[in-house]
Design an enzyme around this catalytic site. Structure first.
Site: not given
Length: 611
Positions: A161, A192, A270
Site C-alpha cells: 500500500h 501487502d 508502514s
C-alpha cells in the site's frame, strides 16, 4: 488524547459495529464515500495540508478503526475486514498535534549507532490511481511517505500500500540528504508486500542488509523502526509480542498469519522492520488496531509470509499469489451434527460449498467432512496444532503452499474414510477486490460505457448508486469459469444516437444480440464481429437498448472527440479474444445470485468460514 488528523472516509452501514481503516499516508483532499454491506469502513489520512473545511466525523466512527500505517496525502478506498478490527490513527483538531502519552515515539540511545538502523530507509511515493467511474483517465496524483528496509540482492522490502498505483518512488537513507529513484519489482496486494530495487551504486555503499529471524514466541521483545508521523528522522518504539495467529490484512482483504505487538505503530511506519532482541528482522509493520476498548495493538507481517512472497517472486519472476482450497466450511462442535455425519471422533470440518473454479470442485462434495490436511488432523473448530500448546486456523496450512502445489485431504463421506489429492491455486473472484496495476477495462459504444464490476468501482460509485441487485451479485455470486466477469453499463455519454438511454447507469448487460456475455473482452469481440443491422443489448430486469450498427461506426470518432477521450476501448481489449471454457456449476447461468457469501467478511456466523 490520540493525535488525530482525519480526512475523507469510505463507509457502508452495518447494524452492530463500525470499523475505521487508515493508511499511514498524509492526504490533502477528501475521497468520495464508499459503501459495502455488513461493515462500516472509514479511511482516514494524515494530511500534510489539513483541509480547513473539514468538520470531523460522527462519534459513531470513533469507536473502532483498523489502519494501515504509512503517511498519505490523500485518501483511497478502504478494504473490507471483520468489524472487530480497527487501526490506530491520528485525527485532526484545530490543525494542532496532540501527542498521546501512551503512543509516544522514542529513539533509544543504545540503538542510535546500531548498524541495522542504517538499513532502514524512508520511502517517498507519488501515486496516480485509476478513475474507475471514468476508466479512460486517472485521478489526481498525491504523495505519501512510508518506510522500507534493505534485504539481500540489492533489493528493498516495503508494504504494497506504500507504493500502490505508483508513478514515482524515491528512497532516502538515514543520515543522507540525497533521494534515489527506486523501481517496483513486485507488488503483492494479498499479503501487502512490495519489492523495490535501486540502481545507484552509491545508495548501497557501506551498508549491510538485514537478517531475517524466526517466528517469535509470546512475550519476546520487539523493536519497530521506521519514519512515522511526528518528525523526519528515524524513530524506534519497543514492546513485546502479544499474539501470533491468522489475521485479517486490511489492504489485501485476505487472512494470513500475523504477529500482534504492543509497540507503537503510527502512520509512516508502514514497510518498516520489526526486530527481535538479537537484531534480526522478524517481520514488517503494516497496520494497527484502534478502539476505545483497546490500546497499543499493532500488527507485523511475519517472516514466514515474507519468505513465501520472496520465494514466489524468485521462482516465477513475479508474484502469483497465495493459493486457496475454495470451500466454505462449517465447524462441527455440535455432537448431534457429528453423529448425523457418522463421525467417530471429535474432529473435522463440514463442507458446505465448493467453488466451481477450484480444483476441489473435482474432488469434494457438499456434505463431505475434511478431517486432515497433509496428514495433519483438523479439529472440530477448524484449527490445527501450531507449535507447542497452541492451535491455529486450518487455512494457515493452505497459506504455506504455493500456487500449483498439491495437498492430500482426509475426507469422511457418508461415514466412509477416503483420501484425495487436490491442486491449490489462487482464488478466482467474479468481482475482484483489487484491479491489477494499470487501466481498468472499458468499452464505449455510441456513448454507452461498459466496464467490469469491481470492488474499487463499487467504492467509487457508492453502494446506493450501484443498487442492491448488483451488490447482492457481488457478495453472493461465484465465477463459473476463470475469466468470467459481471459487465455493467456504467454510464451513458449523451449524444443523438443514444436518445432515450441517457439516464441508464450501473446496470448489468446480460446478452448481446441474444448471446450471453462472459466478460467485457467477449462483449467487444461480439460487437467487432457483428454483421447485423442492429446492435441489441439486453440488460437485467429485461431492459433492452438497440443501436444501428452503421450509425455507431460513423459517429464513433466525433463522440470521442467531443468528450476528450482518446480511445473507445482500453488497451487490453485490443488483443485477440480467446474463448473461455465453462465448467459445471450448481449455480445456473441465469440465476441472479447464489445463497452463500463469497468471503469471510460477509459471513454472518462465526461457525462458517472460507478455506
Amino acid at each position: 488524547m490520540v493525535v488525530a488528523l482525519s480526512t475523507c472516509c469510505s463507509m457502508f452501514s452495518v447494524t452492530t459495529s463500525f470499523v475505521k481503516f487508515q493508511y499511514s499516508h498524509r492526504h490533502t483532499h477528501n475521497h468520495s464515500a464508499t459503501h459495502r454491506p455488513f461493515i462500516s469502513i472509514r479511511c482516514s489520512r494524515t494530511p500534510s495540508n489539513p483541509d480547513p473545511n473539514f468538520k470531523g466525523q460522527d462519534d459513531a466512527w470513533k469507536k473502532n478503526q483498523l489502519e494501515l500505517s504509512s503517511k498519505d496525502e490523500r485518501p483511497t478506498g478502504g478494504n473490507v475486514v471483520p468489524a472487530f478490527y480497527k487501526s490506530s490513527g491520528i485525527s485532526k483538531k484545530n490543525k494542532e498535534f496532540v501527542v498521546d502519552s501512551k503512543d509516544q515515539q522514542v529513539e533509544s540511545s543504545n540503538l542510535q549507532d546500531s548498524d541495522f538502523l542504517n538499513a532502514v530507509v524512508k520511502v517517498y511515493c507519488t501515486h496516480t490511481a485509476p478513475d474507475y467511474s471514468l476508466p479512460w483517465q486517472k485521478q489526481r496524483q498525491f504523495t505519501s511517505t512510508g518506510s522500507a528496509f534493505m534485504i539481500g540482492g540489492r533489493k528493498l522490502l516495503t508494504n504494497a500500500h506504500c507504493v500502490e498505483h505508483d508513478t514515482q518512488v524515491k528512497v532516502k537513507r538515514r543520515g543522507d540528504d540525497s533521494k534515489y529513484v527506486a523501481k517496483v519489482l513486485a507488488r503483492a496486494v494479498g499479503c501487502d508486500l512490495a519489492l523495490l530495487s535501486v540502481e545507484s551504486d552509491e545508495f548501497w555503499r557501506d551498508v549491510e542488509p538485514l537478517r531475517f529471524g524466526h517466528l517469535p514466541h509470546l512475550q519476546e521483545s520487539v523493536t519497530v523502526v521506521g519514519y512515522p508521523l511526528g518528525g523526519d528522522t528515524i524513530s524506534v518504539t519497543k514492546g513485546v509480542v502479544s499474539r501470533v495467529e491468522v489475521t485479517s490484512y486490511a489492504h489485501g482483504s485476505s487472512e494470513l498469519l500475523g504477529i500482534q505487538i504492543d509497540a507503537a505503530i503510527n502512520p509512516g511506519n508502514s514497510g518498516g522492520p520489526a526486530f527481535n532482541g538479537k537484531g534480526e528482522c522478524i517481520g514488517v509493520a503494516f497496520q494497527v488496531y484502534r478502539s476505545e476498548d483497546a490500546e497499543n495493538i499493532g500488527y507485523v507481517i511475519p517472516t514466514t509470509v515474507v519468505s513465501h512472497f520472496l520465494t514466489d517472486y524468485e521462482n516465477n519472476g513475479k508474484y502469483t499469489g497465495f493459493p486457496c482450497l475454495g470451500v466454505l466450511i462449517q465447524k462441527l462442535e455440535n455432537p448431534a451434527l457429528r453423529a448425523c455425519l457418522k463421525l467417530q471422533s471429535n474432529e473435522g470440518v463440514f463442507v458446505r460449498r465448493v467453488e466451481p473454479t477450484s480444483d476441489a470442485n473435482n474432488v469434494l462434495k457438499e456434505g463431505d467432512v475434511i478431517v486432515s490436511f497433509d496428514d495433519i488432523r483438523v479439529g472440530c473448530e477448524g484449527t490445527v496444532p501450531f507449535r507447542s500448546n497452541e492451535r491455529i486456523a486450518f487455512h494457515y496450512l493452505i497459506s504455506q503452499k504455493f500456487a500449483g502445489d498439491t495437498a492430500e485431504l482426509g475426507i469422511v463421506r457418508a461415514g466412509k474414510s477416503i483420501k484425495a489429492k487436490v491442486i491449490l491455486n489462487p482464488r478466482v473472484h467474479l468481482v475482484p477486490f483489487h484491479i491489477d496495476e494499470g487501466q481498468p477495462s472499458y468499452l464505449i459504444i455510441a456513448g454507452l460505457v461498459f466496464t467490469p464490476l469491481s470492488e474499487p468501482l463499487i467504492e467509487e460509485e457508492r453502494e446506493d448508486c450501484i443498487g442492491l441487485k448488483l451488490l447482492a451479485k457481488a457478495r453472493y455470486s461465484f465465477a463459473r469459469f476463470k475469466g468470467e466477469q459481471i459487465v455493467i453499463l456504467s454510464q451513458v455519454l449523451a449524444n443523438e444516437l443514444n436518445i432515450g438511454y441517457e439516464d441508464m447507469n450501473n446496470q448489468q448487460v446480460i446478452k448481446f444480440n441474444g448471446v450471453p456475455i462472459k466478460n467485457i473482452h467477449h462483449l467487444a469481440h461480439l460487437i467487432d464481429s457483428c454483421k447485423d443491422k442492429y446492435l441489441c443489448f439486453e440488460f437485467e430486469d429485461s431492459y433492452a437498448a438497440v443501436l444501428e450498427r452503421e450509425a455507431v461506426i460513423a459517429a464513433s470518432s466525433s463522440l470521442l472527440r467531443d468528450y476528450g477521450i482518446q480511445s473507445e476501448r482500453s488497451s487490453d481489449l485490443l488483443k485477440p479474444y480467446v474463448d473461455l471454457p465453462e465448467v459445471e456449476s450448481d449455480q445456473p447461468a441465469d440465476q441472479d445470485f447464489g445463497d452463500s457469501p463469497v468471503s469471510n467478511f460477509e459471513v454472518g456466523h462465526d461457525g462458517l468460514f472460507w478455506a
